[in-house]
Design an enzyme around this catalytic site. Structure first.
Site, PDB file in Angstrom:
ATOM      1  N   CYS A  47     -69.098  23.965  55.618  1.00  0.00           N
ATOM      2  CA  CYS A  47     -69.989  23.810  54.503  1.00  0.00           C
ATOM      3  C   CYS A  47     -71.418  24.481  54.729  1.00  0.00           C
ATOM      4  CB  CYS A  47     -70.091  22.239  54.484  1.00  0.00           C
ATOM      5  SG  CYS A  47     -71.220  21.866  53.199  1.00  0.00           S
ATOM      6  N   CYS A  52     -74.394  22.489  53.365  1.00  0.00           N
ATOM      7  CA  CYS A  52     -74.808  21.457  54.306  1.00  0.00           C
ATOM      8  C   CYS A  52     -75.580  22.025  55.428  1.00  0.00           C
ATOM      9  CB  CYS A  52     -73.626  20.489  54.898  1.00  0.00           C
ATOM     10  SG  CYS A  52     -71.989  20.149  53.914  1.00  0.00           S
ATOM     11  N   ASP A  53     -74.884  23.072  56.260  1.00  0.00           N
ATOM     12  CA  ASP A  53     -75.653  23.638  57.404  1.00  0.00           C
ATOM     13  C   ASP A  53     -76.328  24.959  57.463  1.00  0.00           C
ATOM     14  OD1 ASP A  53     -74.495  21.268  58.310  1.00  0.00           O
ATOM     15  OD2 ASP A  53     -72.604  22.175  58.780  1.00  0.00           O
TER      16      ASP A  53
END
Ligand code: NDP
Length: 310
Positions: free
Chosen positions: A136, A139-140
């Protein structure tokens, strides 16, 4: 086989399931929630989370899910562990069988079983999950500012993630197994017009390289057998997701990819009284906050249904 009767059954314990549970509890529906193989869902495989509103200092995936679980429990949700092994949505009350041993009869069901990101299946990839390997970028990606990263895949998600990462990172490699991108023309154009993305066609990843601090590179093998190493700090998978709907097949309408079809803007499936929330019905956004929002929508839809308002 034991049997119990509940008003509302929630299947799944990611942000969608827990948020549905919080709302259903507060509506006095005494929800029962079953968590499956991965309690807390995909977020428990993420480390830091900075984009969930309400956490000015950020939090971690497991901590966020633990907070949501406690909140649902405090408000009155009965949280159980068990895998759904079969279901019957042909008549009400709906019947959902857990571990082939326990039948839950429910007036309404919210399915929030999520989706599972696909991985390549390499041992080294598993070893560095959460230490540079991620599925992701939204997300990261932020943690790889000004660093070099790679994205695997040639679909729309891979292109979207590569262009997103290119805005943060120094260099982004796209590792594509064919000699073309499968993504839409518009997404391809964005990739090819982004100077710090290098597409490496006709290559697969043989191994993710790293040390005690995490990922340091990837060993690629070309379709002609040649090997090449790239130096990277982050290795992002974007080779698709699999919605967790196998057990509902034949009972409920799914799209060609296996995602549950809902009436646009609602959580309503083709079965009156069965609702869907989160990634199991969302191939596009896949965020904790959008899943949570859709869990709220499902609980409100279910409440209206149970109160005979529709
Ligand atoms: P896709 O299935 O479209 O693409 C998956 C990509 O991963 C393909 O390039 C595929 O390669 C590659 N791949 C699969 N397995 C492997 C493997 N083992 N090793 C290397 N590469 C692999 O998935 P997406 O998640 O990109 O998209 C899912 C759906 O969502 C699509 O319909 C897409 O259009 C849609 N979407 C739309 C967006 C938008 O409109 N903005 C954004 C994101 C998704 P190959 O081509 O060789 O099969």
């Amino acid at each position: 086989m034991t049997t119990e009767k509940v008003r509302i059954l929630i299947i799944g314990s990611g942000p969608a399931g827990y948020t549905a549970a919080i709302y259903a509890s507060r509506a006095n529906l005494s929800p029962v929630l079953y968590q499956g193989l991965e309690p807390g869902g995909q977020l428990t495989t993420t480390t830091e989370i900075e984009n969930f509103p309400g956490y000015p200092e950020g939090t971690t995936g497991p901590a966020l899910m633990e907070d949501l679980r406690k909140q649902a429990e405090r408000l009155g949700t009965s949280i159980r562990t068990g895998i759904v092994t079969s279901c019957d949505f042909s008549a009400r009350p709906f019947k959902v069988v857990i571990e082939d041993t326990h039948t839950v009869e429910a007036d309404a069901v919210i399915i929030a079983t999520g989706a599972t990101a696909r991985y390549l299946g390499l041992e080294s990839e598993m070893k560095f999950r959460g230490m540079g390997v991620s599925a992701c970028a939204t997300c990261d990606g932020f943690f790889y500012r000004k660093k070099d990263v790679a994205v695997v895949g040639g679909g729309d998600t891979a292109c979207e993630e590569a262009t997103y990462l290119a805005s943060l990172c120094r260099k982004v490699y796209m590792i594509v197994r064919k000699n073309y991108l499968r993504a839409s023309k518009a997404m391809q154009d964005r990739v090819f017009n982004t100077p710090n993305i290098e597409v490496i066609f006709e290559h697969n990843t043989k191994e993710v390289l790293g040390d005690d601090n995490g990922v340091t590179g990837a060993l690629l093998v070309g379709n002609d057998g040649s090997e090449r190493t790239i130096a990277i700090d982050g290795f992002f998978l974007a080779i698709g997701h699999t919605p967790n709907t196998k057990v509902f097949g034949g009972q409920i309408e799914l799209d060609s990819e296996g995602y549950i079809k809902v009436e646009p803007g609602t959580s309503k499936t083709n079965i009156k009284g069965v609702f869907a929330a989160g990634d199991v019905k969302d191939p596009h956004y896949r965020q904790a906050i959008t899943a949570a929002g859709s869990g709220c929508i499902a609980a409100l839809d279910a409440e209206r249904f149970l109160n005979g308002m529709e």
